[in-house]
Design an enzyme around this catalytic site. Structure first.
Site, PDB file in Angstrom:
ATOM      1  N   HIS A   9       0.683  -1.213  -0.060  1.00 21.24           N
ATOM      2  CA  HIS A   9      -0.098  -0.211   0.008  1.00 21.24           C
ATOM      3  C   HIS A   9       0.862   1.381  -0.054  1.00 21.24           C
ATOM      4  O   HIS A   9       1.689   1.472   1.115  1.00 21.24           O
ATOM      5  CB  HIS A   9      -0.973   0.015   1.148  1.00 21.24           C
ATOM      6  CG  HIS A   9      -1.997   1.274   1.143  1.00 21.24           C
ATOM      7  ND1 HIS A   9      -2.082   2.120   2.160  1.00 21.24           N
ATOM      8  CD2 HIS A   9      -3.061   1.175   0.372  1.00 21.24           C
ATOM      9  CE1 HIS A   9      -3.084   2.873   2.118  1.00 21.24           C
ATOM     10  NE2 HIS A   9      -3.590   2.441   0.908  1.00 21.24           N
ATOM     11  N   GLU A  36       0.494  -0.455  -4.800  1.00 14.21           N
ATOM     12  CA  GLU A  36      -0.583   0.469  -4.780  1.00 14.21           C
ATOM     13  C   GLU A  36      -0.185   1.864  -4.718  1.00 14.21           C
ATOM     14  O   GLU A  36       0.754   2.218  -3.990  1.00 14.21           O
ATOM     15  CB  GLU A  36      -1.563   0.181  -3.864  1.00 14.21           C
ATOM     16  CG  GLU A  36      -2.866   0.780  -3.829  1.00 14.21           C
ATOM     17  CD  GLU A  36      -2.897   2.063  -3.292  1.00 14.21           C
ATOM     18  OE1 GLU A  36      -4.023   2.836  -3.344  1.00 14.21           O
ATOM     19  OE2 GLU A  36      -2.066   2.528  -2.398  1.00 14.21           O
ATOM     20  N   HIS A  51      -1.841  10.775  -2.454  1.00 10.65           N
ATOM     21  CA  HIS A  51      -3.088  10.229  -1.797  1.00 10.65           C
ATOM     22  C   HIS A  51      -4.046  11.414  -1.633  1.00 10.65           C
ATOM     23  O   HIS A  51      -5.289  11.567  -2.066  1.00 10.65           O
ATOM     24  CB  HIS A  51      -2.808   9.576  -0.549  1.00 10.65           C
ATOM     25  CG  HIS A  51      -4.021   8.981  -0.192  1.00 10.65           C
ATOM     26  ND1 HIS A  51      -5.019   9.836   0.900  1.00 10.65           N
ATOM     27  CD2 HIS A  51      -4.990   7.899  -0.342  1.00 10.65           C
ATOM     28  CE1 HIS A  51      -6.108   8.979   1.039  1.00 10.65           C
ATOM     29  NE2 HIS A  51      -5.947   8.098   0.724  1.00 10.65           N
TER      30      HIS A  51
END
Length: 233
Positions: A9, A36, A51
């Site tokens: 992640h 990711e 993000h």
């Protein structure tokens, strides 16, 4: 379940600054199956890895990504917030592909971008076979399907969705679900529906063991090194 797909992640983000080339390289080094990452578009149209909608949390700057130019964001420090990491910058998607290439699979989460630009970059680097496009926003997945029908897509959600049949009708066969939402019964239901189940973000050993025993096929973690250890890889 040793063939479980391990997804890092935002890279190896428990130890390194998230969504940076350093974090991705460290994830590749420990031999995860995929990384990711999140993509957003700058004021001048560059696709960058970030993000949050603002740069405040993960850099020494402030402001919204869409209101800053690529050059302004490139000047920011993206490492010190996580510890003593020097010369770490916010990368563009192009830079990630240049540095990591086809060494790994990518789960690219679409935050807010022109999806055509993302797909063009994937094409430019000949990475179609290495990418899954994912998003909380089904519109991006449907647009991806129109442009590249064969591109794998995944719907991300924090709650078990009530639109499973709609996903299936639109060719969306992977569900990326916040892990506390999955149960044995729901997993069986999804499997019978032909949905590939993917859970995020699993960071505790007991949770990892639980989902491995359930035989969940794809697991995303901030601690992929621990997940690999639990898997015996």
């Amino acid at each position: 379940m040793k063939n479980t797909v391990v997804v890092a992640h935002r890279g190896l983000s428990s130890k390194y600054p998230e969504n940076t080339i350093l974090s991705f390289q460290k994830a590749v080094e420990i031999k995860v199956d995929a990384i990711e990452l999140d993509v957003r578009e700058t004021k001048d149209g560059e696709i960058i890895i970030m993000h949050d909608e603002k740069v405040d949390r993960t850099t020494d700057g402030n402001g919204y990504v869409e209101q800053l130019t690529y050059n302004e964001i490139k000047k920011l420090d993206a490492g010190k917030w996580k510890g003593n990491f020097k010369d770490v910058k916010v990368p563009s998607l192009k830079e990630v592909f240049e540095n990591i290439g086809n060494k790994i699979y990518y789960f690219i989460e679409i935050k807010k971008v022109n999806i055509s630009k993302v797909i063009k970059l994937i094409d430019d680097f000949n990475l179609k076979e290495n990418v899954v496009i994912s998003s909380f926003h089904i519109e991006y997945l449907l647009e991806t399907r129109k442009i590249v029908p064969e591109m794998p897509v995944a719907f991300i959600t924090g709650n078990f969705p009530d639109n499973i049949n709609t996903l299936i009708e639109n060719g969306i066969r992977t569900l990326n679900l916040y892990h506390p939402e999955i149960t044995d019964e729901k997993f069986i239901y999804l499997t019978k529906k032909g949905i590939l189940t993917h859970v995020w973000t699993v960071d505790e050993k007991e949770d990892m063991e639980k989902y491995l025993n359930m035989e969940i096929p794809i697991i995303t973690s901030n601690c992929p090194d621990l997940l690999l250890k639990v898997l015996g890889r």
